[in-house]
Design a protein around this motif. Structure first.
Motif, PDB file in Angstrom:
ATOM      1  N   GLU A   1       0.833  -1.214   0.000  1.00 26.26           N
ATOM      2  CA  GLU A   1       0.000   0.000   0.000  1.00 26.26           C
ATOM      3  C   GLU A   1       0.859   1.253   0.000  1.00 26.26           C
ATOM      4  O   GLU A   1       0.587   2.216  -0.713  1.00 26.26           O
ATOM      5  N   TRP A   2       1.918   1.231   0.822  1.00 30.41           N
ATOM      6  CA  TRP A   2       2.788   2.390   0.908  1.00 30.41           C
ATOM      7  C   TRP A   2       3.493   2.636  -0.424  1.00 30.41           C
ATOM      8  O   TRP A   2       3.555   3.753  -0.904  1.00 30.41           O
ATOM      9  N   GLU A   3       4.036   1.609  -1.039  1.00 28.26           N
ATOM     10  CA  GLU A   3       4.735   1.788  -2.310  1.00 28.26           C
ATOM     11  C   GLU A   3       3.787   2.296  -3.401  1.00 28.26           C
ATOM     12  O   GLU A   3       4.172   3.133  -4.207  1.00 28.26           O
ATOM     13  N   GLU A   4       2.562   1.803  -3.431  1.00 25.91           N
ATOM     14  CA  GLU A   4       1.576   2.291  -4.415  1.00 25.91           C
ATOM     15  C   GLU A   4       1.278   3.770  -4.183  1.00 25.91           C
ATOM     16  O   GLU A   4       1.202   4.556  -5.127  1.00 25.91           O
ATOM     17  N   THR A   5       1.123   4.143  -2.942  1.00 25.52           N
ATOM     18  CA  THR A   5       0.868   5.546  -2.602  1.00 25.52           C
ATOM     19  C   THR A   5       2.081   6.396  -2.946  1.00 25.52           C
ATOM     20  O   THR A   5       1.970   7.453  -3.576  1.00 25.52           O
ATOM     21  N   ARG A   6       3.234   5.930  -2.551  1.00 21.54           N
ATOM     22  CA  ARG A   6       4.475   6.683  -2.759  1.00 21.54           C
ATOM     23  C   ARG A   6       4.746   6.945  -4.232  1.00 21.54           C
ATOM     24  O   ARG A   6       5.206   8.022  -4.608  1.00 21.54           O
ATOM     25  N   ARG A   7       4.453   5.992  -5.089  1.00 23.04           N
ATOM     26  CA  ARG A   7       4.677   6.167  -6.532  1.00 23.04           C
ATOM     27  C   ARG A   7       3.845   7.306  -7.118  1.00 23.04           C
ATOM     28  O   ARG A   7       4.186   7.848  -8.150  1.00 23.04           O
ATOM     29  N   ARG A   8       2.774   7.667  -6.448  1.00 15.62           N
ATOM     30  CA  ARG A   8       1.904   8.753  -6.941  1.00 15.62           C
ATOM     31  C   ARG A   8       2.265  10.127  -6.367  1.00 15.62           C
ATOM     32  O   ARG A   8       1.696  11.135  -6.775  1.00 15.62           O
ATOM     33  N   LEU A   9       3.189  10.167  -5.425  1.00 13.26           N
ATOM     34  CA  LEU A   9       3.539  11.431  -4.774  1.00 13.26           C
ATOM     35  C   LEU A   9       4.606  12.194  -5.556  1.00 13.26           C
ATOM     36  O   LEU A   9       5.532  11.601  -6.095  1.00 13.26           O
ATOM     37  N   LEU A  10       4.466  13.507  -5.549  1.00 15.22           N
ATOM     38  CA  LEU A  10       5.422  14.401  -6.192  1.00 15.22           C
ATOM     39  C   LEU A  10       5.964  15.380  -5.159  1.00 15.22           C
ATOM     40  O   LEU A  10       5.219  15.833  -4.276  1.00 15.22           O
TER      41      LEU A  10
END
Length: 126
Positions: A6-15
């Motif tokens: 979940e964290w990696e999926e969220t992190r990939r969307r952060l700028l």
């Protein structure tokens, strides 16, 4: 508790510099650590003491609604934030950023996962 996927999926969307509205949820040690904020993600947001005013009385209190920018997000499940409101930002921010994170303006809009290719930056994560 957030799982690693979940964290990696969220992190990939952060700028870097991406803005979120949020609410301060905890101020565990005013003047010493920083503040936690709920910005609507699967993980907590955290503003490090290094980015907050020297006088803890000027920090946002629990329940304060404000806007934050993504400052850092590495493999640890937590988003480091920077206050947008200058009332909650260290007084010498302009001089401090020029010294400790001079590339910040150019990082805006880049994916936070770009940091995976960089050496660790302890000054950037507090």
């Amino acid at each position: 508790m957030t799982n690693a996927r979940e964290w990696e999926e969220t992190r990939r969307r952060l700028l870097f510099g991406q803005r979120f509205s949020g609410r301060v949820t905890r101020v565990p040690a005013p003047g010493a650590i920083g503040v936690f904020a709920d910005i609507g993600l699967v993980v907590a947001g955290f503003v490090d003491v290094l980015l907050l005013p020297r006088d803890a009385a000027s920090w946002p209190a629990e329940g304060t609604e404000s806007e934050f920018e993504v400052w850092w997000a590495d493999e640890r499940p937590q988003v480091r934030l920077k206050p947008v409101d200058p009332r909650y930002l260290r007084e010498d921010y302009t001089e401090w950023i020029d010294r400790w994170r001079p590339g910040w303006p150019q990082e805006h809009g880049l994916p936070v996962t770009a940091i995976d290719a960089l050496p660790a930056r302890p000054d950037a994560v507090g």
